[in-house]
Design an enzyme around this catalytic site. Structure first.
Site, PDB file in Angstrom:
ATOM      1  N   CYS A   2      57.218 110.369 117.470  1.00  0.00           N
ATOM      2  CA  CYS A   2      55.977 111.095 117.213  1.00  0.00           C
ATOM      3  C   CYS A   2      55.169 110.290 116.199  1.00  0.00           C
ATOM      4  O   CYS A   2      55.654 109.308 115.660  1.00  0.00           O
ATOM      5  CB  CYS A   2      56.270 112.463 116.633  1.00  0.00           C
ATOM      6  SG  CYS A   2      57.392 113.442 117.642  1.00  0.00           S
ATOM      7  N   TRP A  74      55.726 113.943 120.539  1.00  0.00           N
ATOM      8  CA  TRP A  74      56.411 113.593 121.783  1.00  0.00           C
ATOM      9  C   TRP A  74      57.664 114.458 121.783  1.00  0.00           C
ATOM     10  O   TRP A  74      58.584 114.237 121.020  1.00  0.00           O
ATOM     11  CB  TRP A  74      56.759 112.106 121.798  1.00  0.00           C
ATOM     12  CG  TRP A  74      57.508 111.720 123.027  1.00  0.00           C
ATOM     13  CD1 TRP A  74      58.852 111.558 123.149  1.00  0.00           C
ATOM     14  CD2 TRP A  74      56.969 111.454 124.308  1.00  0.00           C
ATOM     15  NE1 TRP A  74      59.163 111.210 124.435  1.00  0.00           N
ATOM     16  CE2 TRP A  74      58.038 111.142 125.170  1.00  0.00           C
ATOM     17  CE3 TRP A  74      55.662 111.454 124.824  1.00  0.00           C
ATOM     18  CZ2 TRP A  74      57.856 110.830 126.509  1.00  0.00           C
ATOM     19  CZ3 TRP A  74      55.487 111.151 126.155  1.00  0.00           C
ATOM     20  CH2 TRP A  74      56.566 110.832 126.976  1.00  0.00           C
TER      21      TRP A  74
END
Ligand code: F6R
Length: 596
Positions: A2, A74
């Protein structure tokens, strides 16, 4: 994987700075995003979707506060929803936390916190962190000590940034996930990667594992786990803001090829117990299939072929089908499992094959990179490969991570005699792959053969799917003719195509019968004057017949496939680059093929 951003000292521009930073980090994940600003309280906005969705959600709101954090996600735990988007908060809304990585002991911590009366609102592993900080604050720690106390409870990988109501500071901690500070006059930034703040400053401080940072109105400090000050060097980055997103690499594909060791670590993390010689994967339950049918397309089909071989090696009947041809397959029988392999989880052919299997009464599983994808939602089981976002259209790191995840699946659901040996090879794989990438002679090979008419790739056993994948990569990104063959098949026709202008890449690993036979096939090629590039661990005598050698370290046949494939990825990349191709967006291809 992320993206995290934090910022102190930008006054009224803080929110814009955070959102700008997130847009630069979108390559790290883009399924949800959020920001939190700290002042007297915490003001927060988060939403599923890309950064533009967040911009829309922020359009009619003004978040008060002078320091802030942001996140682009993510998914690894829980689908991409508003509720699972970061930042996450404690019970009172006084703490906000963003996180990149995987907290391995989150379930134990969550059970403990729920038992103590905390209320959770998301499916994420991250949410344990604000609740742990809340407990530490209530126990009388100041905010910095509370973050340190909370982090001391975590196992796994993390880059964390936190804000606490009433404190004009951003707190951060790092273990095995990147964090870098950006230092400017009067402002300090914190991010997963330099692009997030490169438009404002080129002075950076890289945090090391186990370090904590505090950003506030006085500047920044870095400390160790016991709170002692760590002296850090301020470096200057020498690349332009325009290069942002690719971390200095010329193409996303090259960056993703180099991310493979890290992606493999993420895939294996917390799933392998080397001492016990066992594999433990969430969501598998006590699956022990009597047969396995794999369905997949393209690169994922090559991974599926490899997966079927793994199961056959363990004595379980297994076959790989092109998803678009699955209608012709014998229906799965008994306790057979049908496994879709698809990085996107959205490929129409694969979804359709999985639905057909379900209609025939089979249990289904998907091996995918995408949490919350259609395949993950529809299948009975999902095994995530955790490769992080792949932006380059041609699959690279997701293939390696598929191979690693399929090894875990086979080890976790069958019994093999050499489990410990395979686990040891998997443990060494990220390091071995790093060496291959660091030392690969692929660019020189590409330079030699960039003008060739066609390229052939051969391999046997576990290296047969690697030969097919090598050829597919070459076709996709160079637009040159390339074919992969089972080594033994070459003499049954395709040998007619072999000339002195068609290099043959031979993947030859080990010193057993398979290697010996492939060396025989290499001699047939050499006798036709074709240049030979051997991709080998040097255990056979293939080098005697090769014009070039791409070396890999000695390892298990299964892990050798990942290493050999990395050389072939690099050869295709460099040929494409020398030909000036649009490597990240090759013609006529799409990342996710949603039509049959
Ligand atoms: C090759 C490539 C495609 C995909 C195929 C399946 O580089 O990207 O061949 O592998 O379209 O895609 P997924 O894995 O998303 O099902």
């Amino acid at each position: 994987m992320c993206g995290i951003i934090g910022c102190v000292g930008r006054g009224a521009e803080t929110l814009d700075t955070l959102v700008h930073g997130l847009s630069k980090l979108e390559y790290r994940g883009y399924d949800s995003a959020g920001v939190a600003m700290a002042g007297d309280g915490i003001a927060l906005c988060k939403t599923a979707g890309e950064i533009d969705e967040l911009r829309g959600a922020l359009a009619d709101r003004s978040l008060a506060g002078s320091v802030g954090i942001g996140h682009t996600r993510w998914s690894t735990h829980g689908p991409p929803t508003d509720g699972n988007a970061h930042p996450h908060q404690d019970c009172h809304g006084d703490v906000a936390v963003v996180h990149n990585g995987i907290i391995e002991n989150y379930q134990r911590l969550r059970d403990e916190l729920v038992g103590a009366g905390h209320t959770f609102t998301s499916d994420t592993d991250t949410e344990v962190v604000p609740h742990l900080i809340e407990d530490a604050l209530e126990a009388g720690h100041d905010p910095e000590a509370a973050v340190r106390e909370a982090v001391s409870r975590l196992e796994g990988s993390y880059a964390i940034a936190a804000v606490v109501a009433g404190t004009e500071a951003v707190f951060a901690a790092r273990n095995d996930s990147p964090l870098v500070l950006g230092i400017d006059d009067g402002a300090t930034y914190l991010a997963s990667d330099v692009p997030a703040f490169r438009d404002f400053t080129d002075r950076v401080v890289y945090l090391a594992d186990g370090e904590f940072a505090r950003l506030d109105g006085d500047g920044w400090t870095v400390t160790d786990h016991s709170g002692d000050r760590v002296e850090k060097t301020v470096d200057t980055v020498d690349w332009d803001p325009e290069e942002t997103g690719k971390s200095g690499y010329d193409h996303f594909m090259l960056k993703e090829i180099h991310e493979q060791p890290r992606a493999l670590r993420q895939c294996l993390r917390g799933r392998v117990d080397e001492m016990a010689g066992s594999v433990d994967i969430d969501d598998l339950g006590d699956l022990s299939p009597t047969g396995v049918q794999f369905v997949a397309c393209g690169t994922s089909y090559h991974a599926a072929m490899y997966g079927a071989h793994l199961f056959r090696d363990a004595g379980i009947p297994a076959q790989a089908f092109l998803a678009s041809e699955y209608a012709t397959a014998t229906p799965p029988i008994g306790d057979a499992l049908v496994v879709g392999v698809t990085q996107s989880g959205e490929t129409a052919d694969t979804l359709s094959a999985l639905r057909a299997a379900r209609k025939r009464g089979a249990r289904t599983m998907v091996v995918t990179n995408t949490v919350g994808s259609t395949a993950a939602r529809e299948c009975d089981h999902a095994l995530y490969i955790r490769a992080g976002p792949e932006i380059g259209v041609a699959a690279s790191k997701t293939f390696s991570s598929q191979l690693a995840a399929l090894n875990l699946l086979a080890l976790g659901t069958t019994s093999t005699t050499d489990t410990r040996e395979i686990i040891a090879a998997l443990r060494d794989l990220p390091g071995d792959l790093q060496r291959v990438l660091d030392e690969s002679a692929a660019e020189a090979v590409a330079e030699t053969y960039v003008d060739s008419d066609a390229y052939f790739f051969i391999g046997r056993g576990y290296q047969y799917p690697v030969a097919l994948e090598g050829a597919l990569k070459m076709k996709e990104i160079t637009y040159k003719h390339a074919e992969g063959f089972a080594s033994g098949e070459l003499k049954h026709g395709p040998l007619a195509l072999v000339t002195e202008k068609t290099p043959v890449f031979a993947v030859v690993t080990g010193d057993g019968e398979q290697a010996r036979k492939t060396v025989g096939n290499v001699k047939e090629v050499e006798a036709r004057d074709a240049p030979v590039v051997a991709v080998t661990d040097g255990r056979s005598d293939v080098e005697r017949y090769a014009d070039h050698v791409l070396e890999i370290p000695e390892t298990h046949q299964r892990t050798a496939a990942v290493l050999a494939n990395a050389h072939l990825q690099m050869v295709s990349y460099h040929v494409a680059n020398k030909l000036g191709r649009n490597i990240d967006k090759p013609r006529n291809l799409a990342k996710s093929v949603t039509v049959e």
